[in-house]
Scaffold this motif. Structure first.
Motif, PDB file in Angstrom:
ATOM      1  N   LEU A 128       0.897  -4.507  -8.315  1.00  0.00           N
ATOM      2  CA  LEU A 128       0.036  -5.231  -7.394  1.00  0.00           C
ATOM      3  C   LEU A 128      -1.409  -4.842  -7.674  1.00  0.00           C
ATOM      4  O   LEU A 128      -1.774  -3.670  -7.536  1.00  0.00           O
ATOM      5  N   MET A 129      -2.210  -5.803  -8.068  1.00  0.00           N
ATOM      6  CA  MET A 129      -3.624  -5.527  -8.295  1.00  0.00           C
ATOM      7  C   MET A 129      -4.276  -5.145  -6.968  1.00  0.00           C
ATOM      8  O   MET A 129      -3.941  -5.712  -5.919  1.00  0.00           O
ATOM      9  N   ALA A 130      -5.160  -4.184  -7.026  1.00  0.00           N
ATOM     10  CA  ALA A 130      -5.887  -3.795  -5.816  1.00  0.00           C
ATOM     11  C   ALA A 130      -6.724  -4.976  -5.325  1.00  0.00           C
ATOM     12  O   ALA A 130      -7.342  -5.679  -6.121  1.00  0.00           O
ATOM     13  N   THR A 136      -8.065  -1.965   4.994  1.00  0.00           N
ATOM     14  CA  THR A 136      -7.202  -3.119   5.248  1.00  0.00           C
ATOM     15  C   THR A 136      -6.750  -3.812   3.966  1.00  0.00           C
ATOM     16  O   THR A 136      -5.957  -4.749   4.024  1.00  0.00           O
ATOM     17  N   ASP A 137      -7.237  -3.350   2.825  1.00  0.00           N
ATOM     18  CA  ASP A 137      -6.890  -3.982   1.553  1.00  0.00           C
ATOM     19  C   ASP A 137      -5.544  -3.494   1.026  1.00  0.00           C
ATOM     20  O   ASP A 137      -5.162  -2.331   1.243  1.00  0.00           O
ATOM     21  N   MET A 148       1.108   4.560  -3.163  1.00  0.00           N
ATOM     22  CA  MET A 148       0.309   5.677  -2.648  1.00  0.00           C
ATOM     23  C   MET A 148      -0.247   5.299  -1.289  1.00  0.00           C
ATOM     24  O   MET A 148      -0.760   4.192  -1.119  1.00  0.00           O
ATOM     25  N   THR A 149      -0.137   6.224  -0.340  1.00  0.00           N
ATOM     26  CA  THR A 149      -0.724   6.029   0.983  1.00  0.00           C
ATOM     27  C   THR A 149      -1.496   7.281   1.372  1.00  0.00           C
ATOM     28  O   THR A 149      -1.242   8.367   0.858  1.00  0.00           O
ATOM     29  N   GLY A 163      -3.883  -1.380   5.646  1.00  0.00           N
ATOM     30  CA  GLY A 163      -3.720  -1.823   4.265  1.00  0.00           C
ATOM     31  C   GLY A 163      -2.618  -1.070   3.536  1.00  0.00           C
ATOM     32  O   GLY A 163      -1.846  -1.658   2.773  1.00  0.00           O
ATOM     33  N   ASP A 164      -2.529   0.236   3.779  1.00  0.00           N
ATOM     34  CA  ASP A 164      -1.477   1.037   3.144  1.00  0.00           C
ATOM     35  C   ASP A 164      -0.101   0.626   3.664  1.00  0.00           C
ATOM     36  O   ASP A 164       0.863   0.533   2.892  1.00  0.00           O
TER      37      ASP A 164
END
Length: 193
Positions: A128-130, A136-137, A148-149, A163-164
């Motif tokens: 998944l591209m950032a 919130t992304d 990763m969170t 977002g995470d």
């Protein structure tokens, strides 16, 4: 492995609740594709469910640039399964949480990846591209090896950020989709016999 409904285990260590929260969001995403999901902390391992699962997602907090000592004990306790190749060919993925923005979560994902490879599992990352870098992304930490969170050393009620958690849902749905595609490949292979 059965050609019917697939099962996914999410096994994690979560002394403060943050990693468990992420695991529950991953499960939420996986269930959108009608996958049987078994959440289990390392304190309550269901070995039969792990052995029967088509996929296993491993999750650990990041302590001093590594999985937690308790998660490492779980890893070491799988040596008989490793020797007997019980998990060979299963889908594997991983996630890591830390208080810090980096927190050396990549080292944890690498450790989980090597562990899965030792078992002969098939590793899936996070393709998944950032979408940005705000809280919130999606995939704001730009990870590819796994999820990763960040908990920011704050109470579990307010963190990890939206977002995470949305990325965790996306990750769960993605892993369930991979299991579905593997199931289709199995069915196609079986129909040619």
């Amino acid at each position: 492995m059965s050609l019917l409904k697939k099962s996914l285990c999410i096994v994690y260590h979560s002394p403060y609740g943050h990693t468990a929260k992420v695991a529950s969001y991953i499960a939420q995403g996986a269930k959108t594709l009608a996958i049987d999901v078994h959440l289990m902390s390392i304190e309550h391992i269901d070995w039969d469910a792990l052995d029967a699962a088509h996929g296993i997602i491993f999750g650990s907090p990041t302590y001093m640039g590594s999985v937690s000592a308790d998660f490492k004990k779980f890893m070491d306790s799988t040596s008989k399964r490793w020797k007997n190749r019980l998990w060979q060919g299963k889908l594997a993925a991983g996630f890591a949480n830390s208080g810090g923005l980096s927190g050396d979560k990549l080292a944890v994902l690498q450790q989980l990846n090597i562990f899965a490879m030792q078992h002969g599992m098939l590793w899936s990352g996070l393709p998944l591209m950032a979408t940005g870098s705000t809280e919130t992304d999606l995939n704001r930490l730009s990870s590819c090896l796994g999820l990763m969170t960040q908990s920011d050393n704050a109470p579990v009620e307010i963190t990890p950020p939206k977002g995470d958690l949305d990325t965790a849902i996306w990750f769960g749905e993605y892993i369930a989709g991979v299991l579905y595609r593997l199931n289709c490949a199995e069915k196609e292979k079986a129909s040619k016999k």
